[in-house]
Design an enzyme around this catalytic site. Structure first.
Site, PDB file in Angstrom:
ATOM      1  N   HIS A  60       5.979   0.103 -13.106  1.00 13.23           N
ATOM      2  CA  HIS A  60       7.343   0.620 -12.923  1.00 13.23           C
ATOM      3  C   HIS A  60       8.242  -0.446 -12.323  1.00 13.23           C
ATOM      4  O   HIS A  60       7.964  -0.974 -11.256  1.00 13.23           O
ATOM      5  CB  HIS A  60       7.322   1.876 -12.040  1.00 13.23           C
ATOM      6  CG  HIS A  60       6.887   3.085 -12.818  1.00 13.23           C
ATOM      7  ND1 HIS A  60       7.649   4.211 -12.935  1.00 13.23           N
ATOM      8  CD2 HIS A  60       5.778   3.315 -13.559  1.00 13.23           C
ATOM      9  CE1 HIS A  60       7.029   5.092 -13.697  1.00 13.23           C
ATOM     10  NE2 HIS A  60       5.879   4.572 -14.088  1.00 13.23           N
TER      11      HIS A  60
ATOM     12  N   TYR B  45      13.444  10.297  -6.520  1.00 13.49           N
ATOM     13  CA  TYR B  45      13.500  10.855  -5.169  1.00 13.49           C
ATOM     14  C   TYR B  45      14.832  11.578  -5.067  1.00 13.49           C
ATOM     15  O   TYR B  45      15.874  10.986  -5.349  1.00 13.49           O
ATOM     16  CB  TYR B  45      13.436   9.742  -4.107  1.00 13.49           C
ATOM     17  CG  TYR B  45      12.094   9.065  -4.015  1.00 13.49           C
ATOM     18  CD1 TYR B  45      11.721   8.084  -4.930  1.00 13.49           C
ATOM     19  CD2 TYR B  45      11.195   9.398  -3.006  1.00 13.49           C
ATOM     20  CE1 TYR B  45      10.481   7.458  -4.843  1.00 13.49           C
ATOM     21  CE2 TYR B  45       9.954   8.766  -2.908  1.00 13.49           C
ATOM     22  CZ  TYR B  45       9.605   7.805  -3.832  1.00 13.49           C
ATOM     23  OH  TYR B  45       8.372   7.190  -3.754  1.00 13.49           O
TER      24      TYR B  45
ATOM     25  N   PRO C 299       4.577  10.694   3.315  1.00 12.38           N
ATOM     26  CA  PRO C 299       4.437  10.078   1.993  1.00 12.38           C
ATOM     27  C   PRO C 299       5.733   9.564   1.356  1.00 12.38           C
ATOM     28  O   PRO C 299       5.691   8.959   0.284  1.00 12.38           O
ATOM     29  CB  PRO C 299       3.847  11.205   1.131  1.00 12.38           C
ATOM     30  CG  PRO C 299       4.140  12.464   1.858  1.00 12.38           C
ATOM     31  CD  PRO C 299       4.256  12.130   3.296  1.00 12.38           C
TER      32      PRO C 299
ATOM     33  N   LYS D  92       3.404   4.845   1.098  1.00 11.87           N
ATOM     34  CA  LYS D  92       2.726   3.744   1.801  1.00 11.87           C
ATOM     35  C   LYS D  92       1.319   4.071   2.328  1.00 11.87           C
ATOM     36  O   LYS D  92       0.568   3.156   2.688  1.00 11.87           O
ATOM     37  CB  LYS D  92       3.584   3.280   2.992  1.00 11.87           C
ATOM     38  CG  LYS D  92       4.817   2.513   2.580  1.00 11.87           C
ATOM     39  CD  LYS D  92       4.470   1.095   2.136  1.00 11.87           C
ATOM     40  CE  LYS D  92       5.604   0.401   1.420  1.00 11.87           C
ATOM     41  NZ  LYS D  92       5.533   0.403  -0.029  1.00 11.87           N
TER      42      LYS D  92
ATOM     43  N   TYR E  75       9.698  -1.170  -0.567  1.00 12.47           N
ATOM     44  CA  TYR E  75       9.055  -0.207  -1.462  1.00 12.47           C
ATOM     45  C   TYR E  75       7.944  -0.889  -2.279  1.00 12.47           C
ATOM     46  O   TYR E  75       6.855  -0.324  -2.443  1.00 12.47           O
ATOM     47  CB  TYR E  75      10.090   0.437  -2.392  1.00 12.47           C
ATOM     48  CG  TYR E  75       9.557   1.619  -3.162  1.00 12.47           C
ATOM     49  CD1 TYR E  75       9.450   2.874  -2.561  1.00 12.47           C
ATOM     50  CD2 TYR E  75       9.128   1.484  -4.480  1.00 12.47           C
ATOM     51  CE1 TYR E  75       8.941   3.962  -3.255  1.00 12.47           C
ATOM     52  CE2 TYR E  75       8.617   2.568  -5.186  1.00 12.47           C
ATOM     53  CZ  TYR E  75       8.525   3.807  -4.566  1.00 12.47           C
ATOM     54  OH  TYR E  75       8.015   4.884  -5.248  1.00 12.47           O
TER      55      TYR E  75
END
Ligand code: RFL
Ligand code: PHB
Length: 393
Positions: A72, A201, A293, A297, A384
């Site tokens: 991704h 998200y 979450p 990580k 990220y």
């Protein structure tokens, strides 16, 4: 029995460490209190950093991950219906994340362990580390009514947040840092095509949601729920209706629903213990720290602990470096705290805590601030995809 490293816990941390050590000719024995089938039934993480993929390659178990995992390059953040794309690859000079389930990773590592011939004991009870402060530590456990003893050089405590290793360290040695969030995530796994290729998200007036996936035919969705919510109160229909209310309209219109394969609530918590070692006992992964979450990580921090201990043990065994094992905790904690901070930050920005509070308005403002320029999105993207592992020298 005798081995070089006794590993307690057969989650991703224990299995990965065992396989990496085996590749270097370092003998290890692995213990877990439950069965392999039980471990493989746990549905957990899905976003993997490049560092973790690198370790899987080094352990010789990345073949299926490289074939079936999805690379991704972007992740979407939708705020009150508006999409903001974080172009991870452009913002980080070429990095990306891999979407591949923890269940699959565990499966691949277990298969490799069986092929390696390294000893493993599942459904082992009363597992206990002993004499961790001496240079002759050992582990005892029971299996099929018999008591066994493993003499070893080091003990790796990879036994998760409710394990025995952290609990075996005498009172007064450890400092615990903890934050409990006033909500949890209700997760649903289904064999339906994901609503979007990239993860979304979502911050909405009704609360946080996440659209994730395991493959082109398997979806993983989450919605923020109050801490006291019970999974029994959530029929699949109720879950899908709530998800549709939270995600942007175009996504709600194309969402394919179906029966759940798994549905559960995970409370959100930040937790770190310092130091992450006691003599020759090392704590890795969830045994030493838990993160909410939201930053994806948890599993990745477990892999970074494995990387640190593995590199230290190679230098210890192969180069006679007796100084490094004492530095495990100090080195591991630097990266752990970065992950803890990032997970806390993402959780704060993306969730509603207390409706109509000034803090929630400030959280909205902070999210908008970080999404508003390329320079600020880069700060998010760099963390990220995962910060680099520290060199051990
Ligand atoms: P694990 O995977 O918990 O494995 C620990 C193993 O130790 C065994 N064990 C014992 N063995 C012998 N004797 C004892 N007394 C023992 N006590 C325990 C257990 O049976 C188990 O097999 O820890 P590890 O290897 O450190 O791996 C960490 C990851 O599993 C964890 O960080 C992530 O799954 C966290 N996490 C998530 N992380 C993400 O990045 N994204 C997610 O979406 C995500 N979802 C989750 C999660 C963790 C969850 N938990 C722990 C409740 C969802 C859930 C529900
Ligand atoms: C998941 O797919 O389970 C997942 C993905 C990203 C997260 C958390 C969980 O931040």
């Amino acid at each position: 029995m005798k081995t070089q490293v006794a590993i307690i816990g057969s989650g991703p941390s224990g299995l990965l460490l065992g396989q990496l050590l085996h590749q270097q000719g370092i003998d290890n024995i692995l213990l877990d209190r439950v069965s392999p089938a039980y471990i493989l039934g746990r549905i957990r993480a899905g976003v993997i950093e490049q560092g973790f993929v690198g370790l899987m390659k080094e352990a010789g178990v990345a073949e299926r991950m490289l074939r079936e995992g999805e690379i991704h390059h972007e992740v979407d953040i939708a705020v009150h219906g508006d999409y903001h794309t974080i172009n991870l690859t452009e913002l980080t000079g070429g990095k990306s994340v891999t979407v591949y389930g923890q269940t699959e990773i565990t499966h691949d590592l277990m298969e490799a362990r069986t092929a390696s011939g390294q000893l493993s004991f599942y459904e082992a009870t009363n597992v206990k580390p002993h004499d961790m402060k001496s240079d002759k530590p050992f582990v005892t456990f029971e299996k099929d009514g018999e008591t066994h003893r493993i003499d070893c050089d080091y003990i790796a405590g990879c036994d998760g947040s409710h394990g025995v290793c952290r609990a075996a360290i005498p009172k007064g040695i450890l400092t615990e840092y903890e934050r409990i969030y006033p909500f949890g995530w209700l997760g649903l796994l289904s064999d339906t095509p994901p609503v979007n290729y990239e993860l979304i998200y979502v911050k909405s007036d009704e609360g946080f949601a996440l659209c994730s996936k395991r493959s082109e035919t398997r979806s993983r969705y989450y919605v923020q729920v109050p801490l006291d919510e019970k999974v029994e109160n959530w029929s699949d229909d109720r879950f899908w209706d709530e998800l549709k209310r939270r995600i942007p309209e175009d996504a709600a219109n194309r969402l394919v629903t179906g029966p759940s394969i798994e549905k559960s609530i995970a409370p959100l918590r930040s937790f770190v213990v310092e130091p992450m070692q006691y003599g020759r006992l090392f704590l890795l992964g969830d045994a030493a720290h838990i993160v909410p979450p939201t930053g994806a990580k948890g599993l990745n921090l477990a892999a970074s602990d494995v990387n640190t201990l593995y590199r230290i043990l190679i230098k210890t065994y192969k180069e006679g470096r007796t100084d490094l094992t004492q530095r495990y905790s100090e080195i591991a904690l630097r990266r752990v705290w970065n992950g803890v901070r990032f997970s806390w930050w993402m959780t704060n920005m993306l969730h509603h805590f207390y409706r109509d509070s000034i803090e929630d308005k400030i959280r909205d403002s902070e999210l908008n601030f970080f999404l508003a320029s390329e320079h600020r999105r880069r700060i998010l993207a760099e963390q990220y995809v995962g910060l680099p592992y520290e060199d051990i020298d």
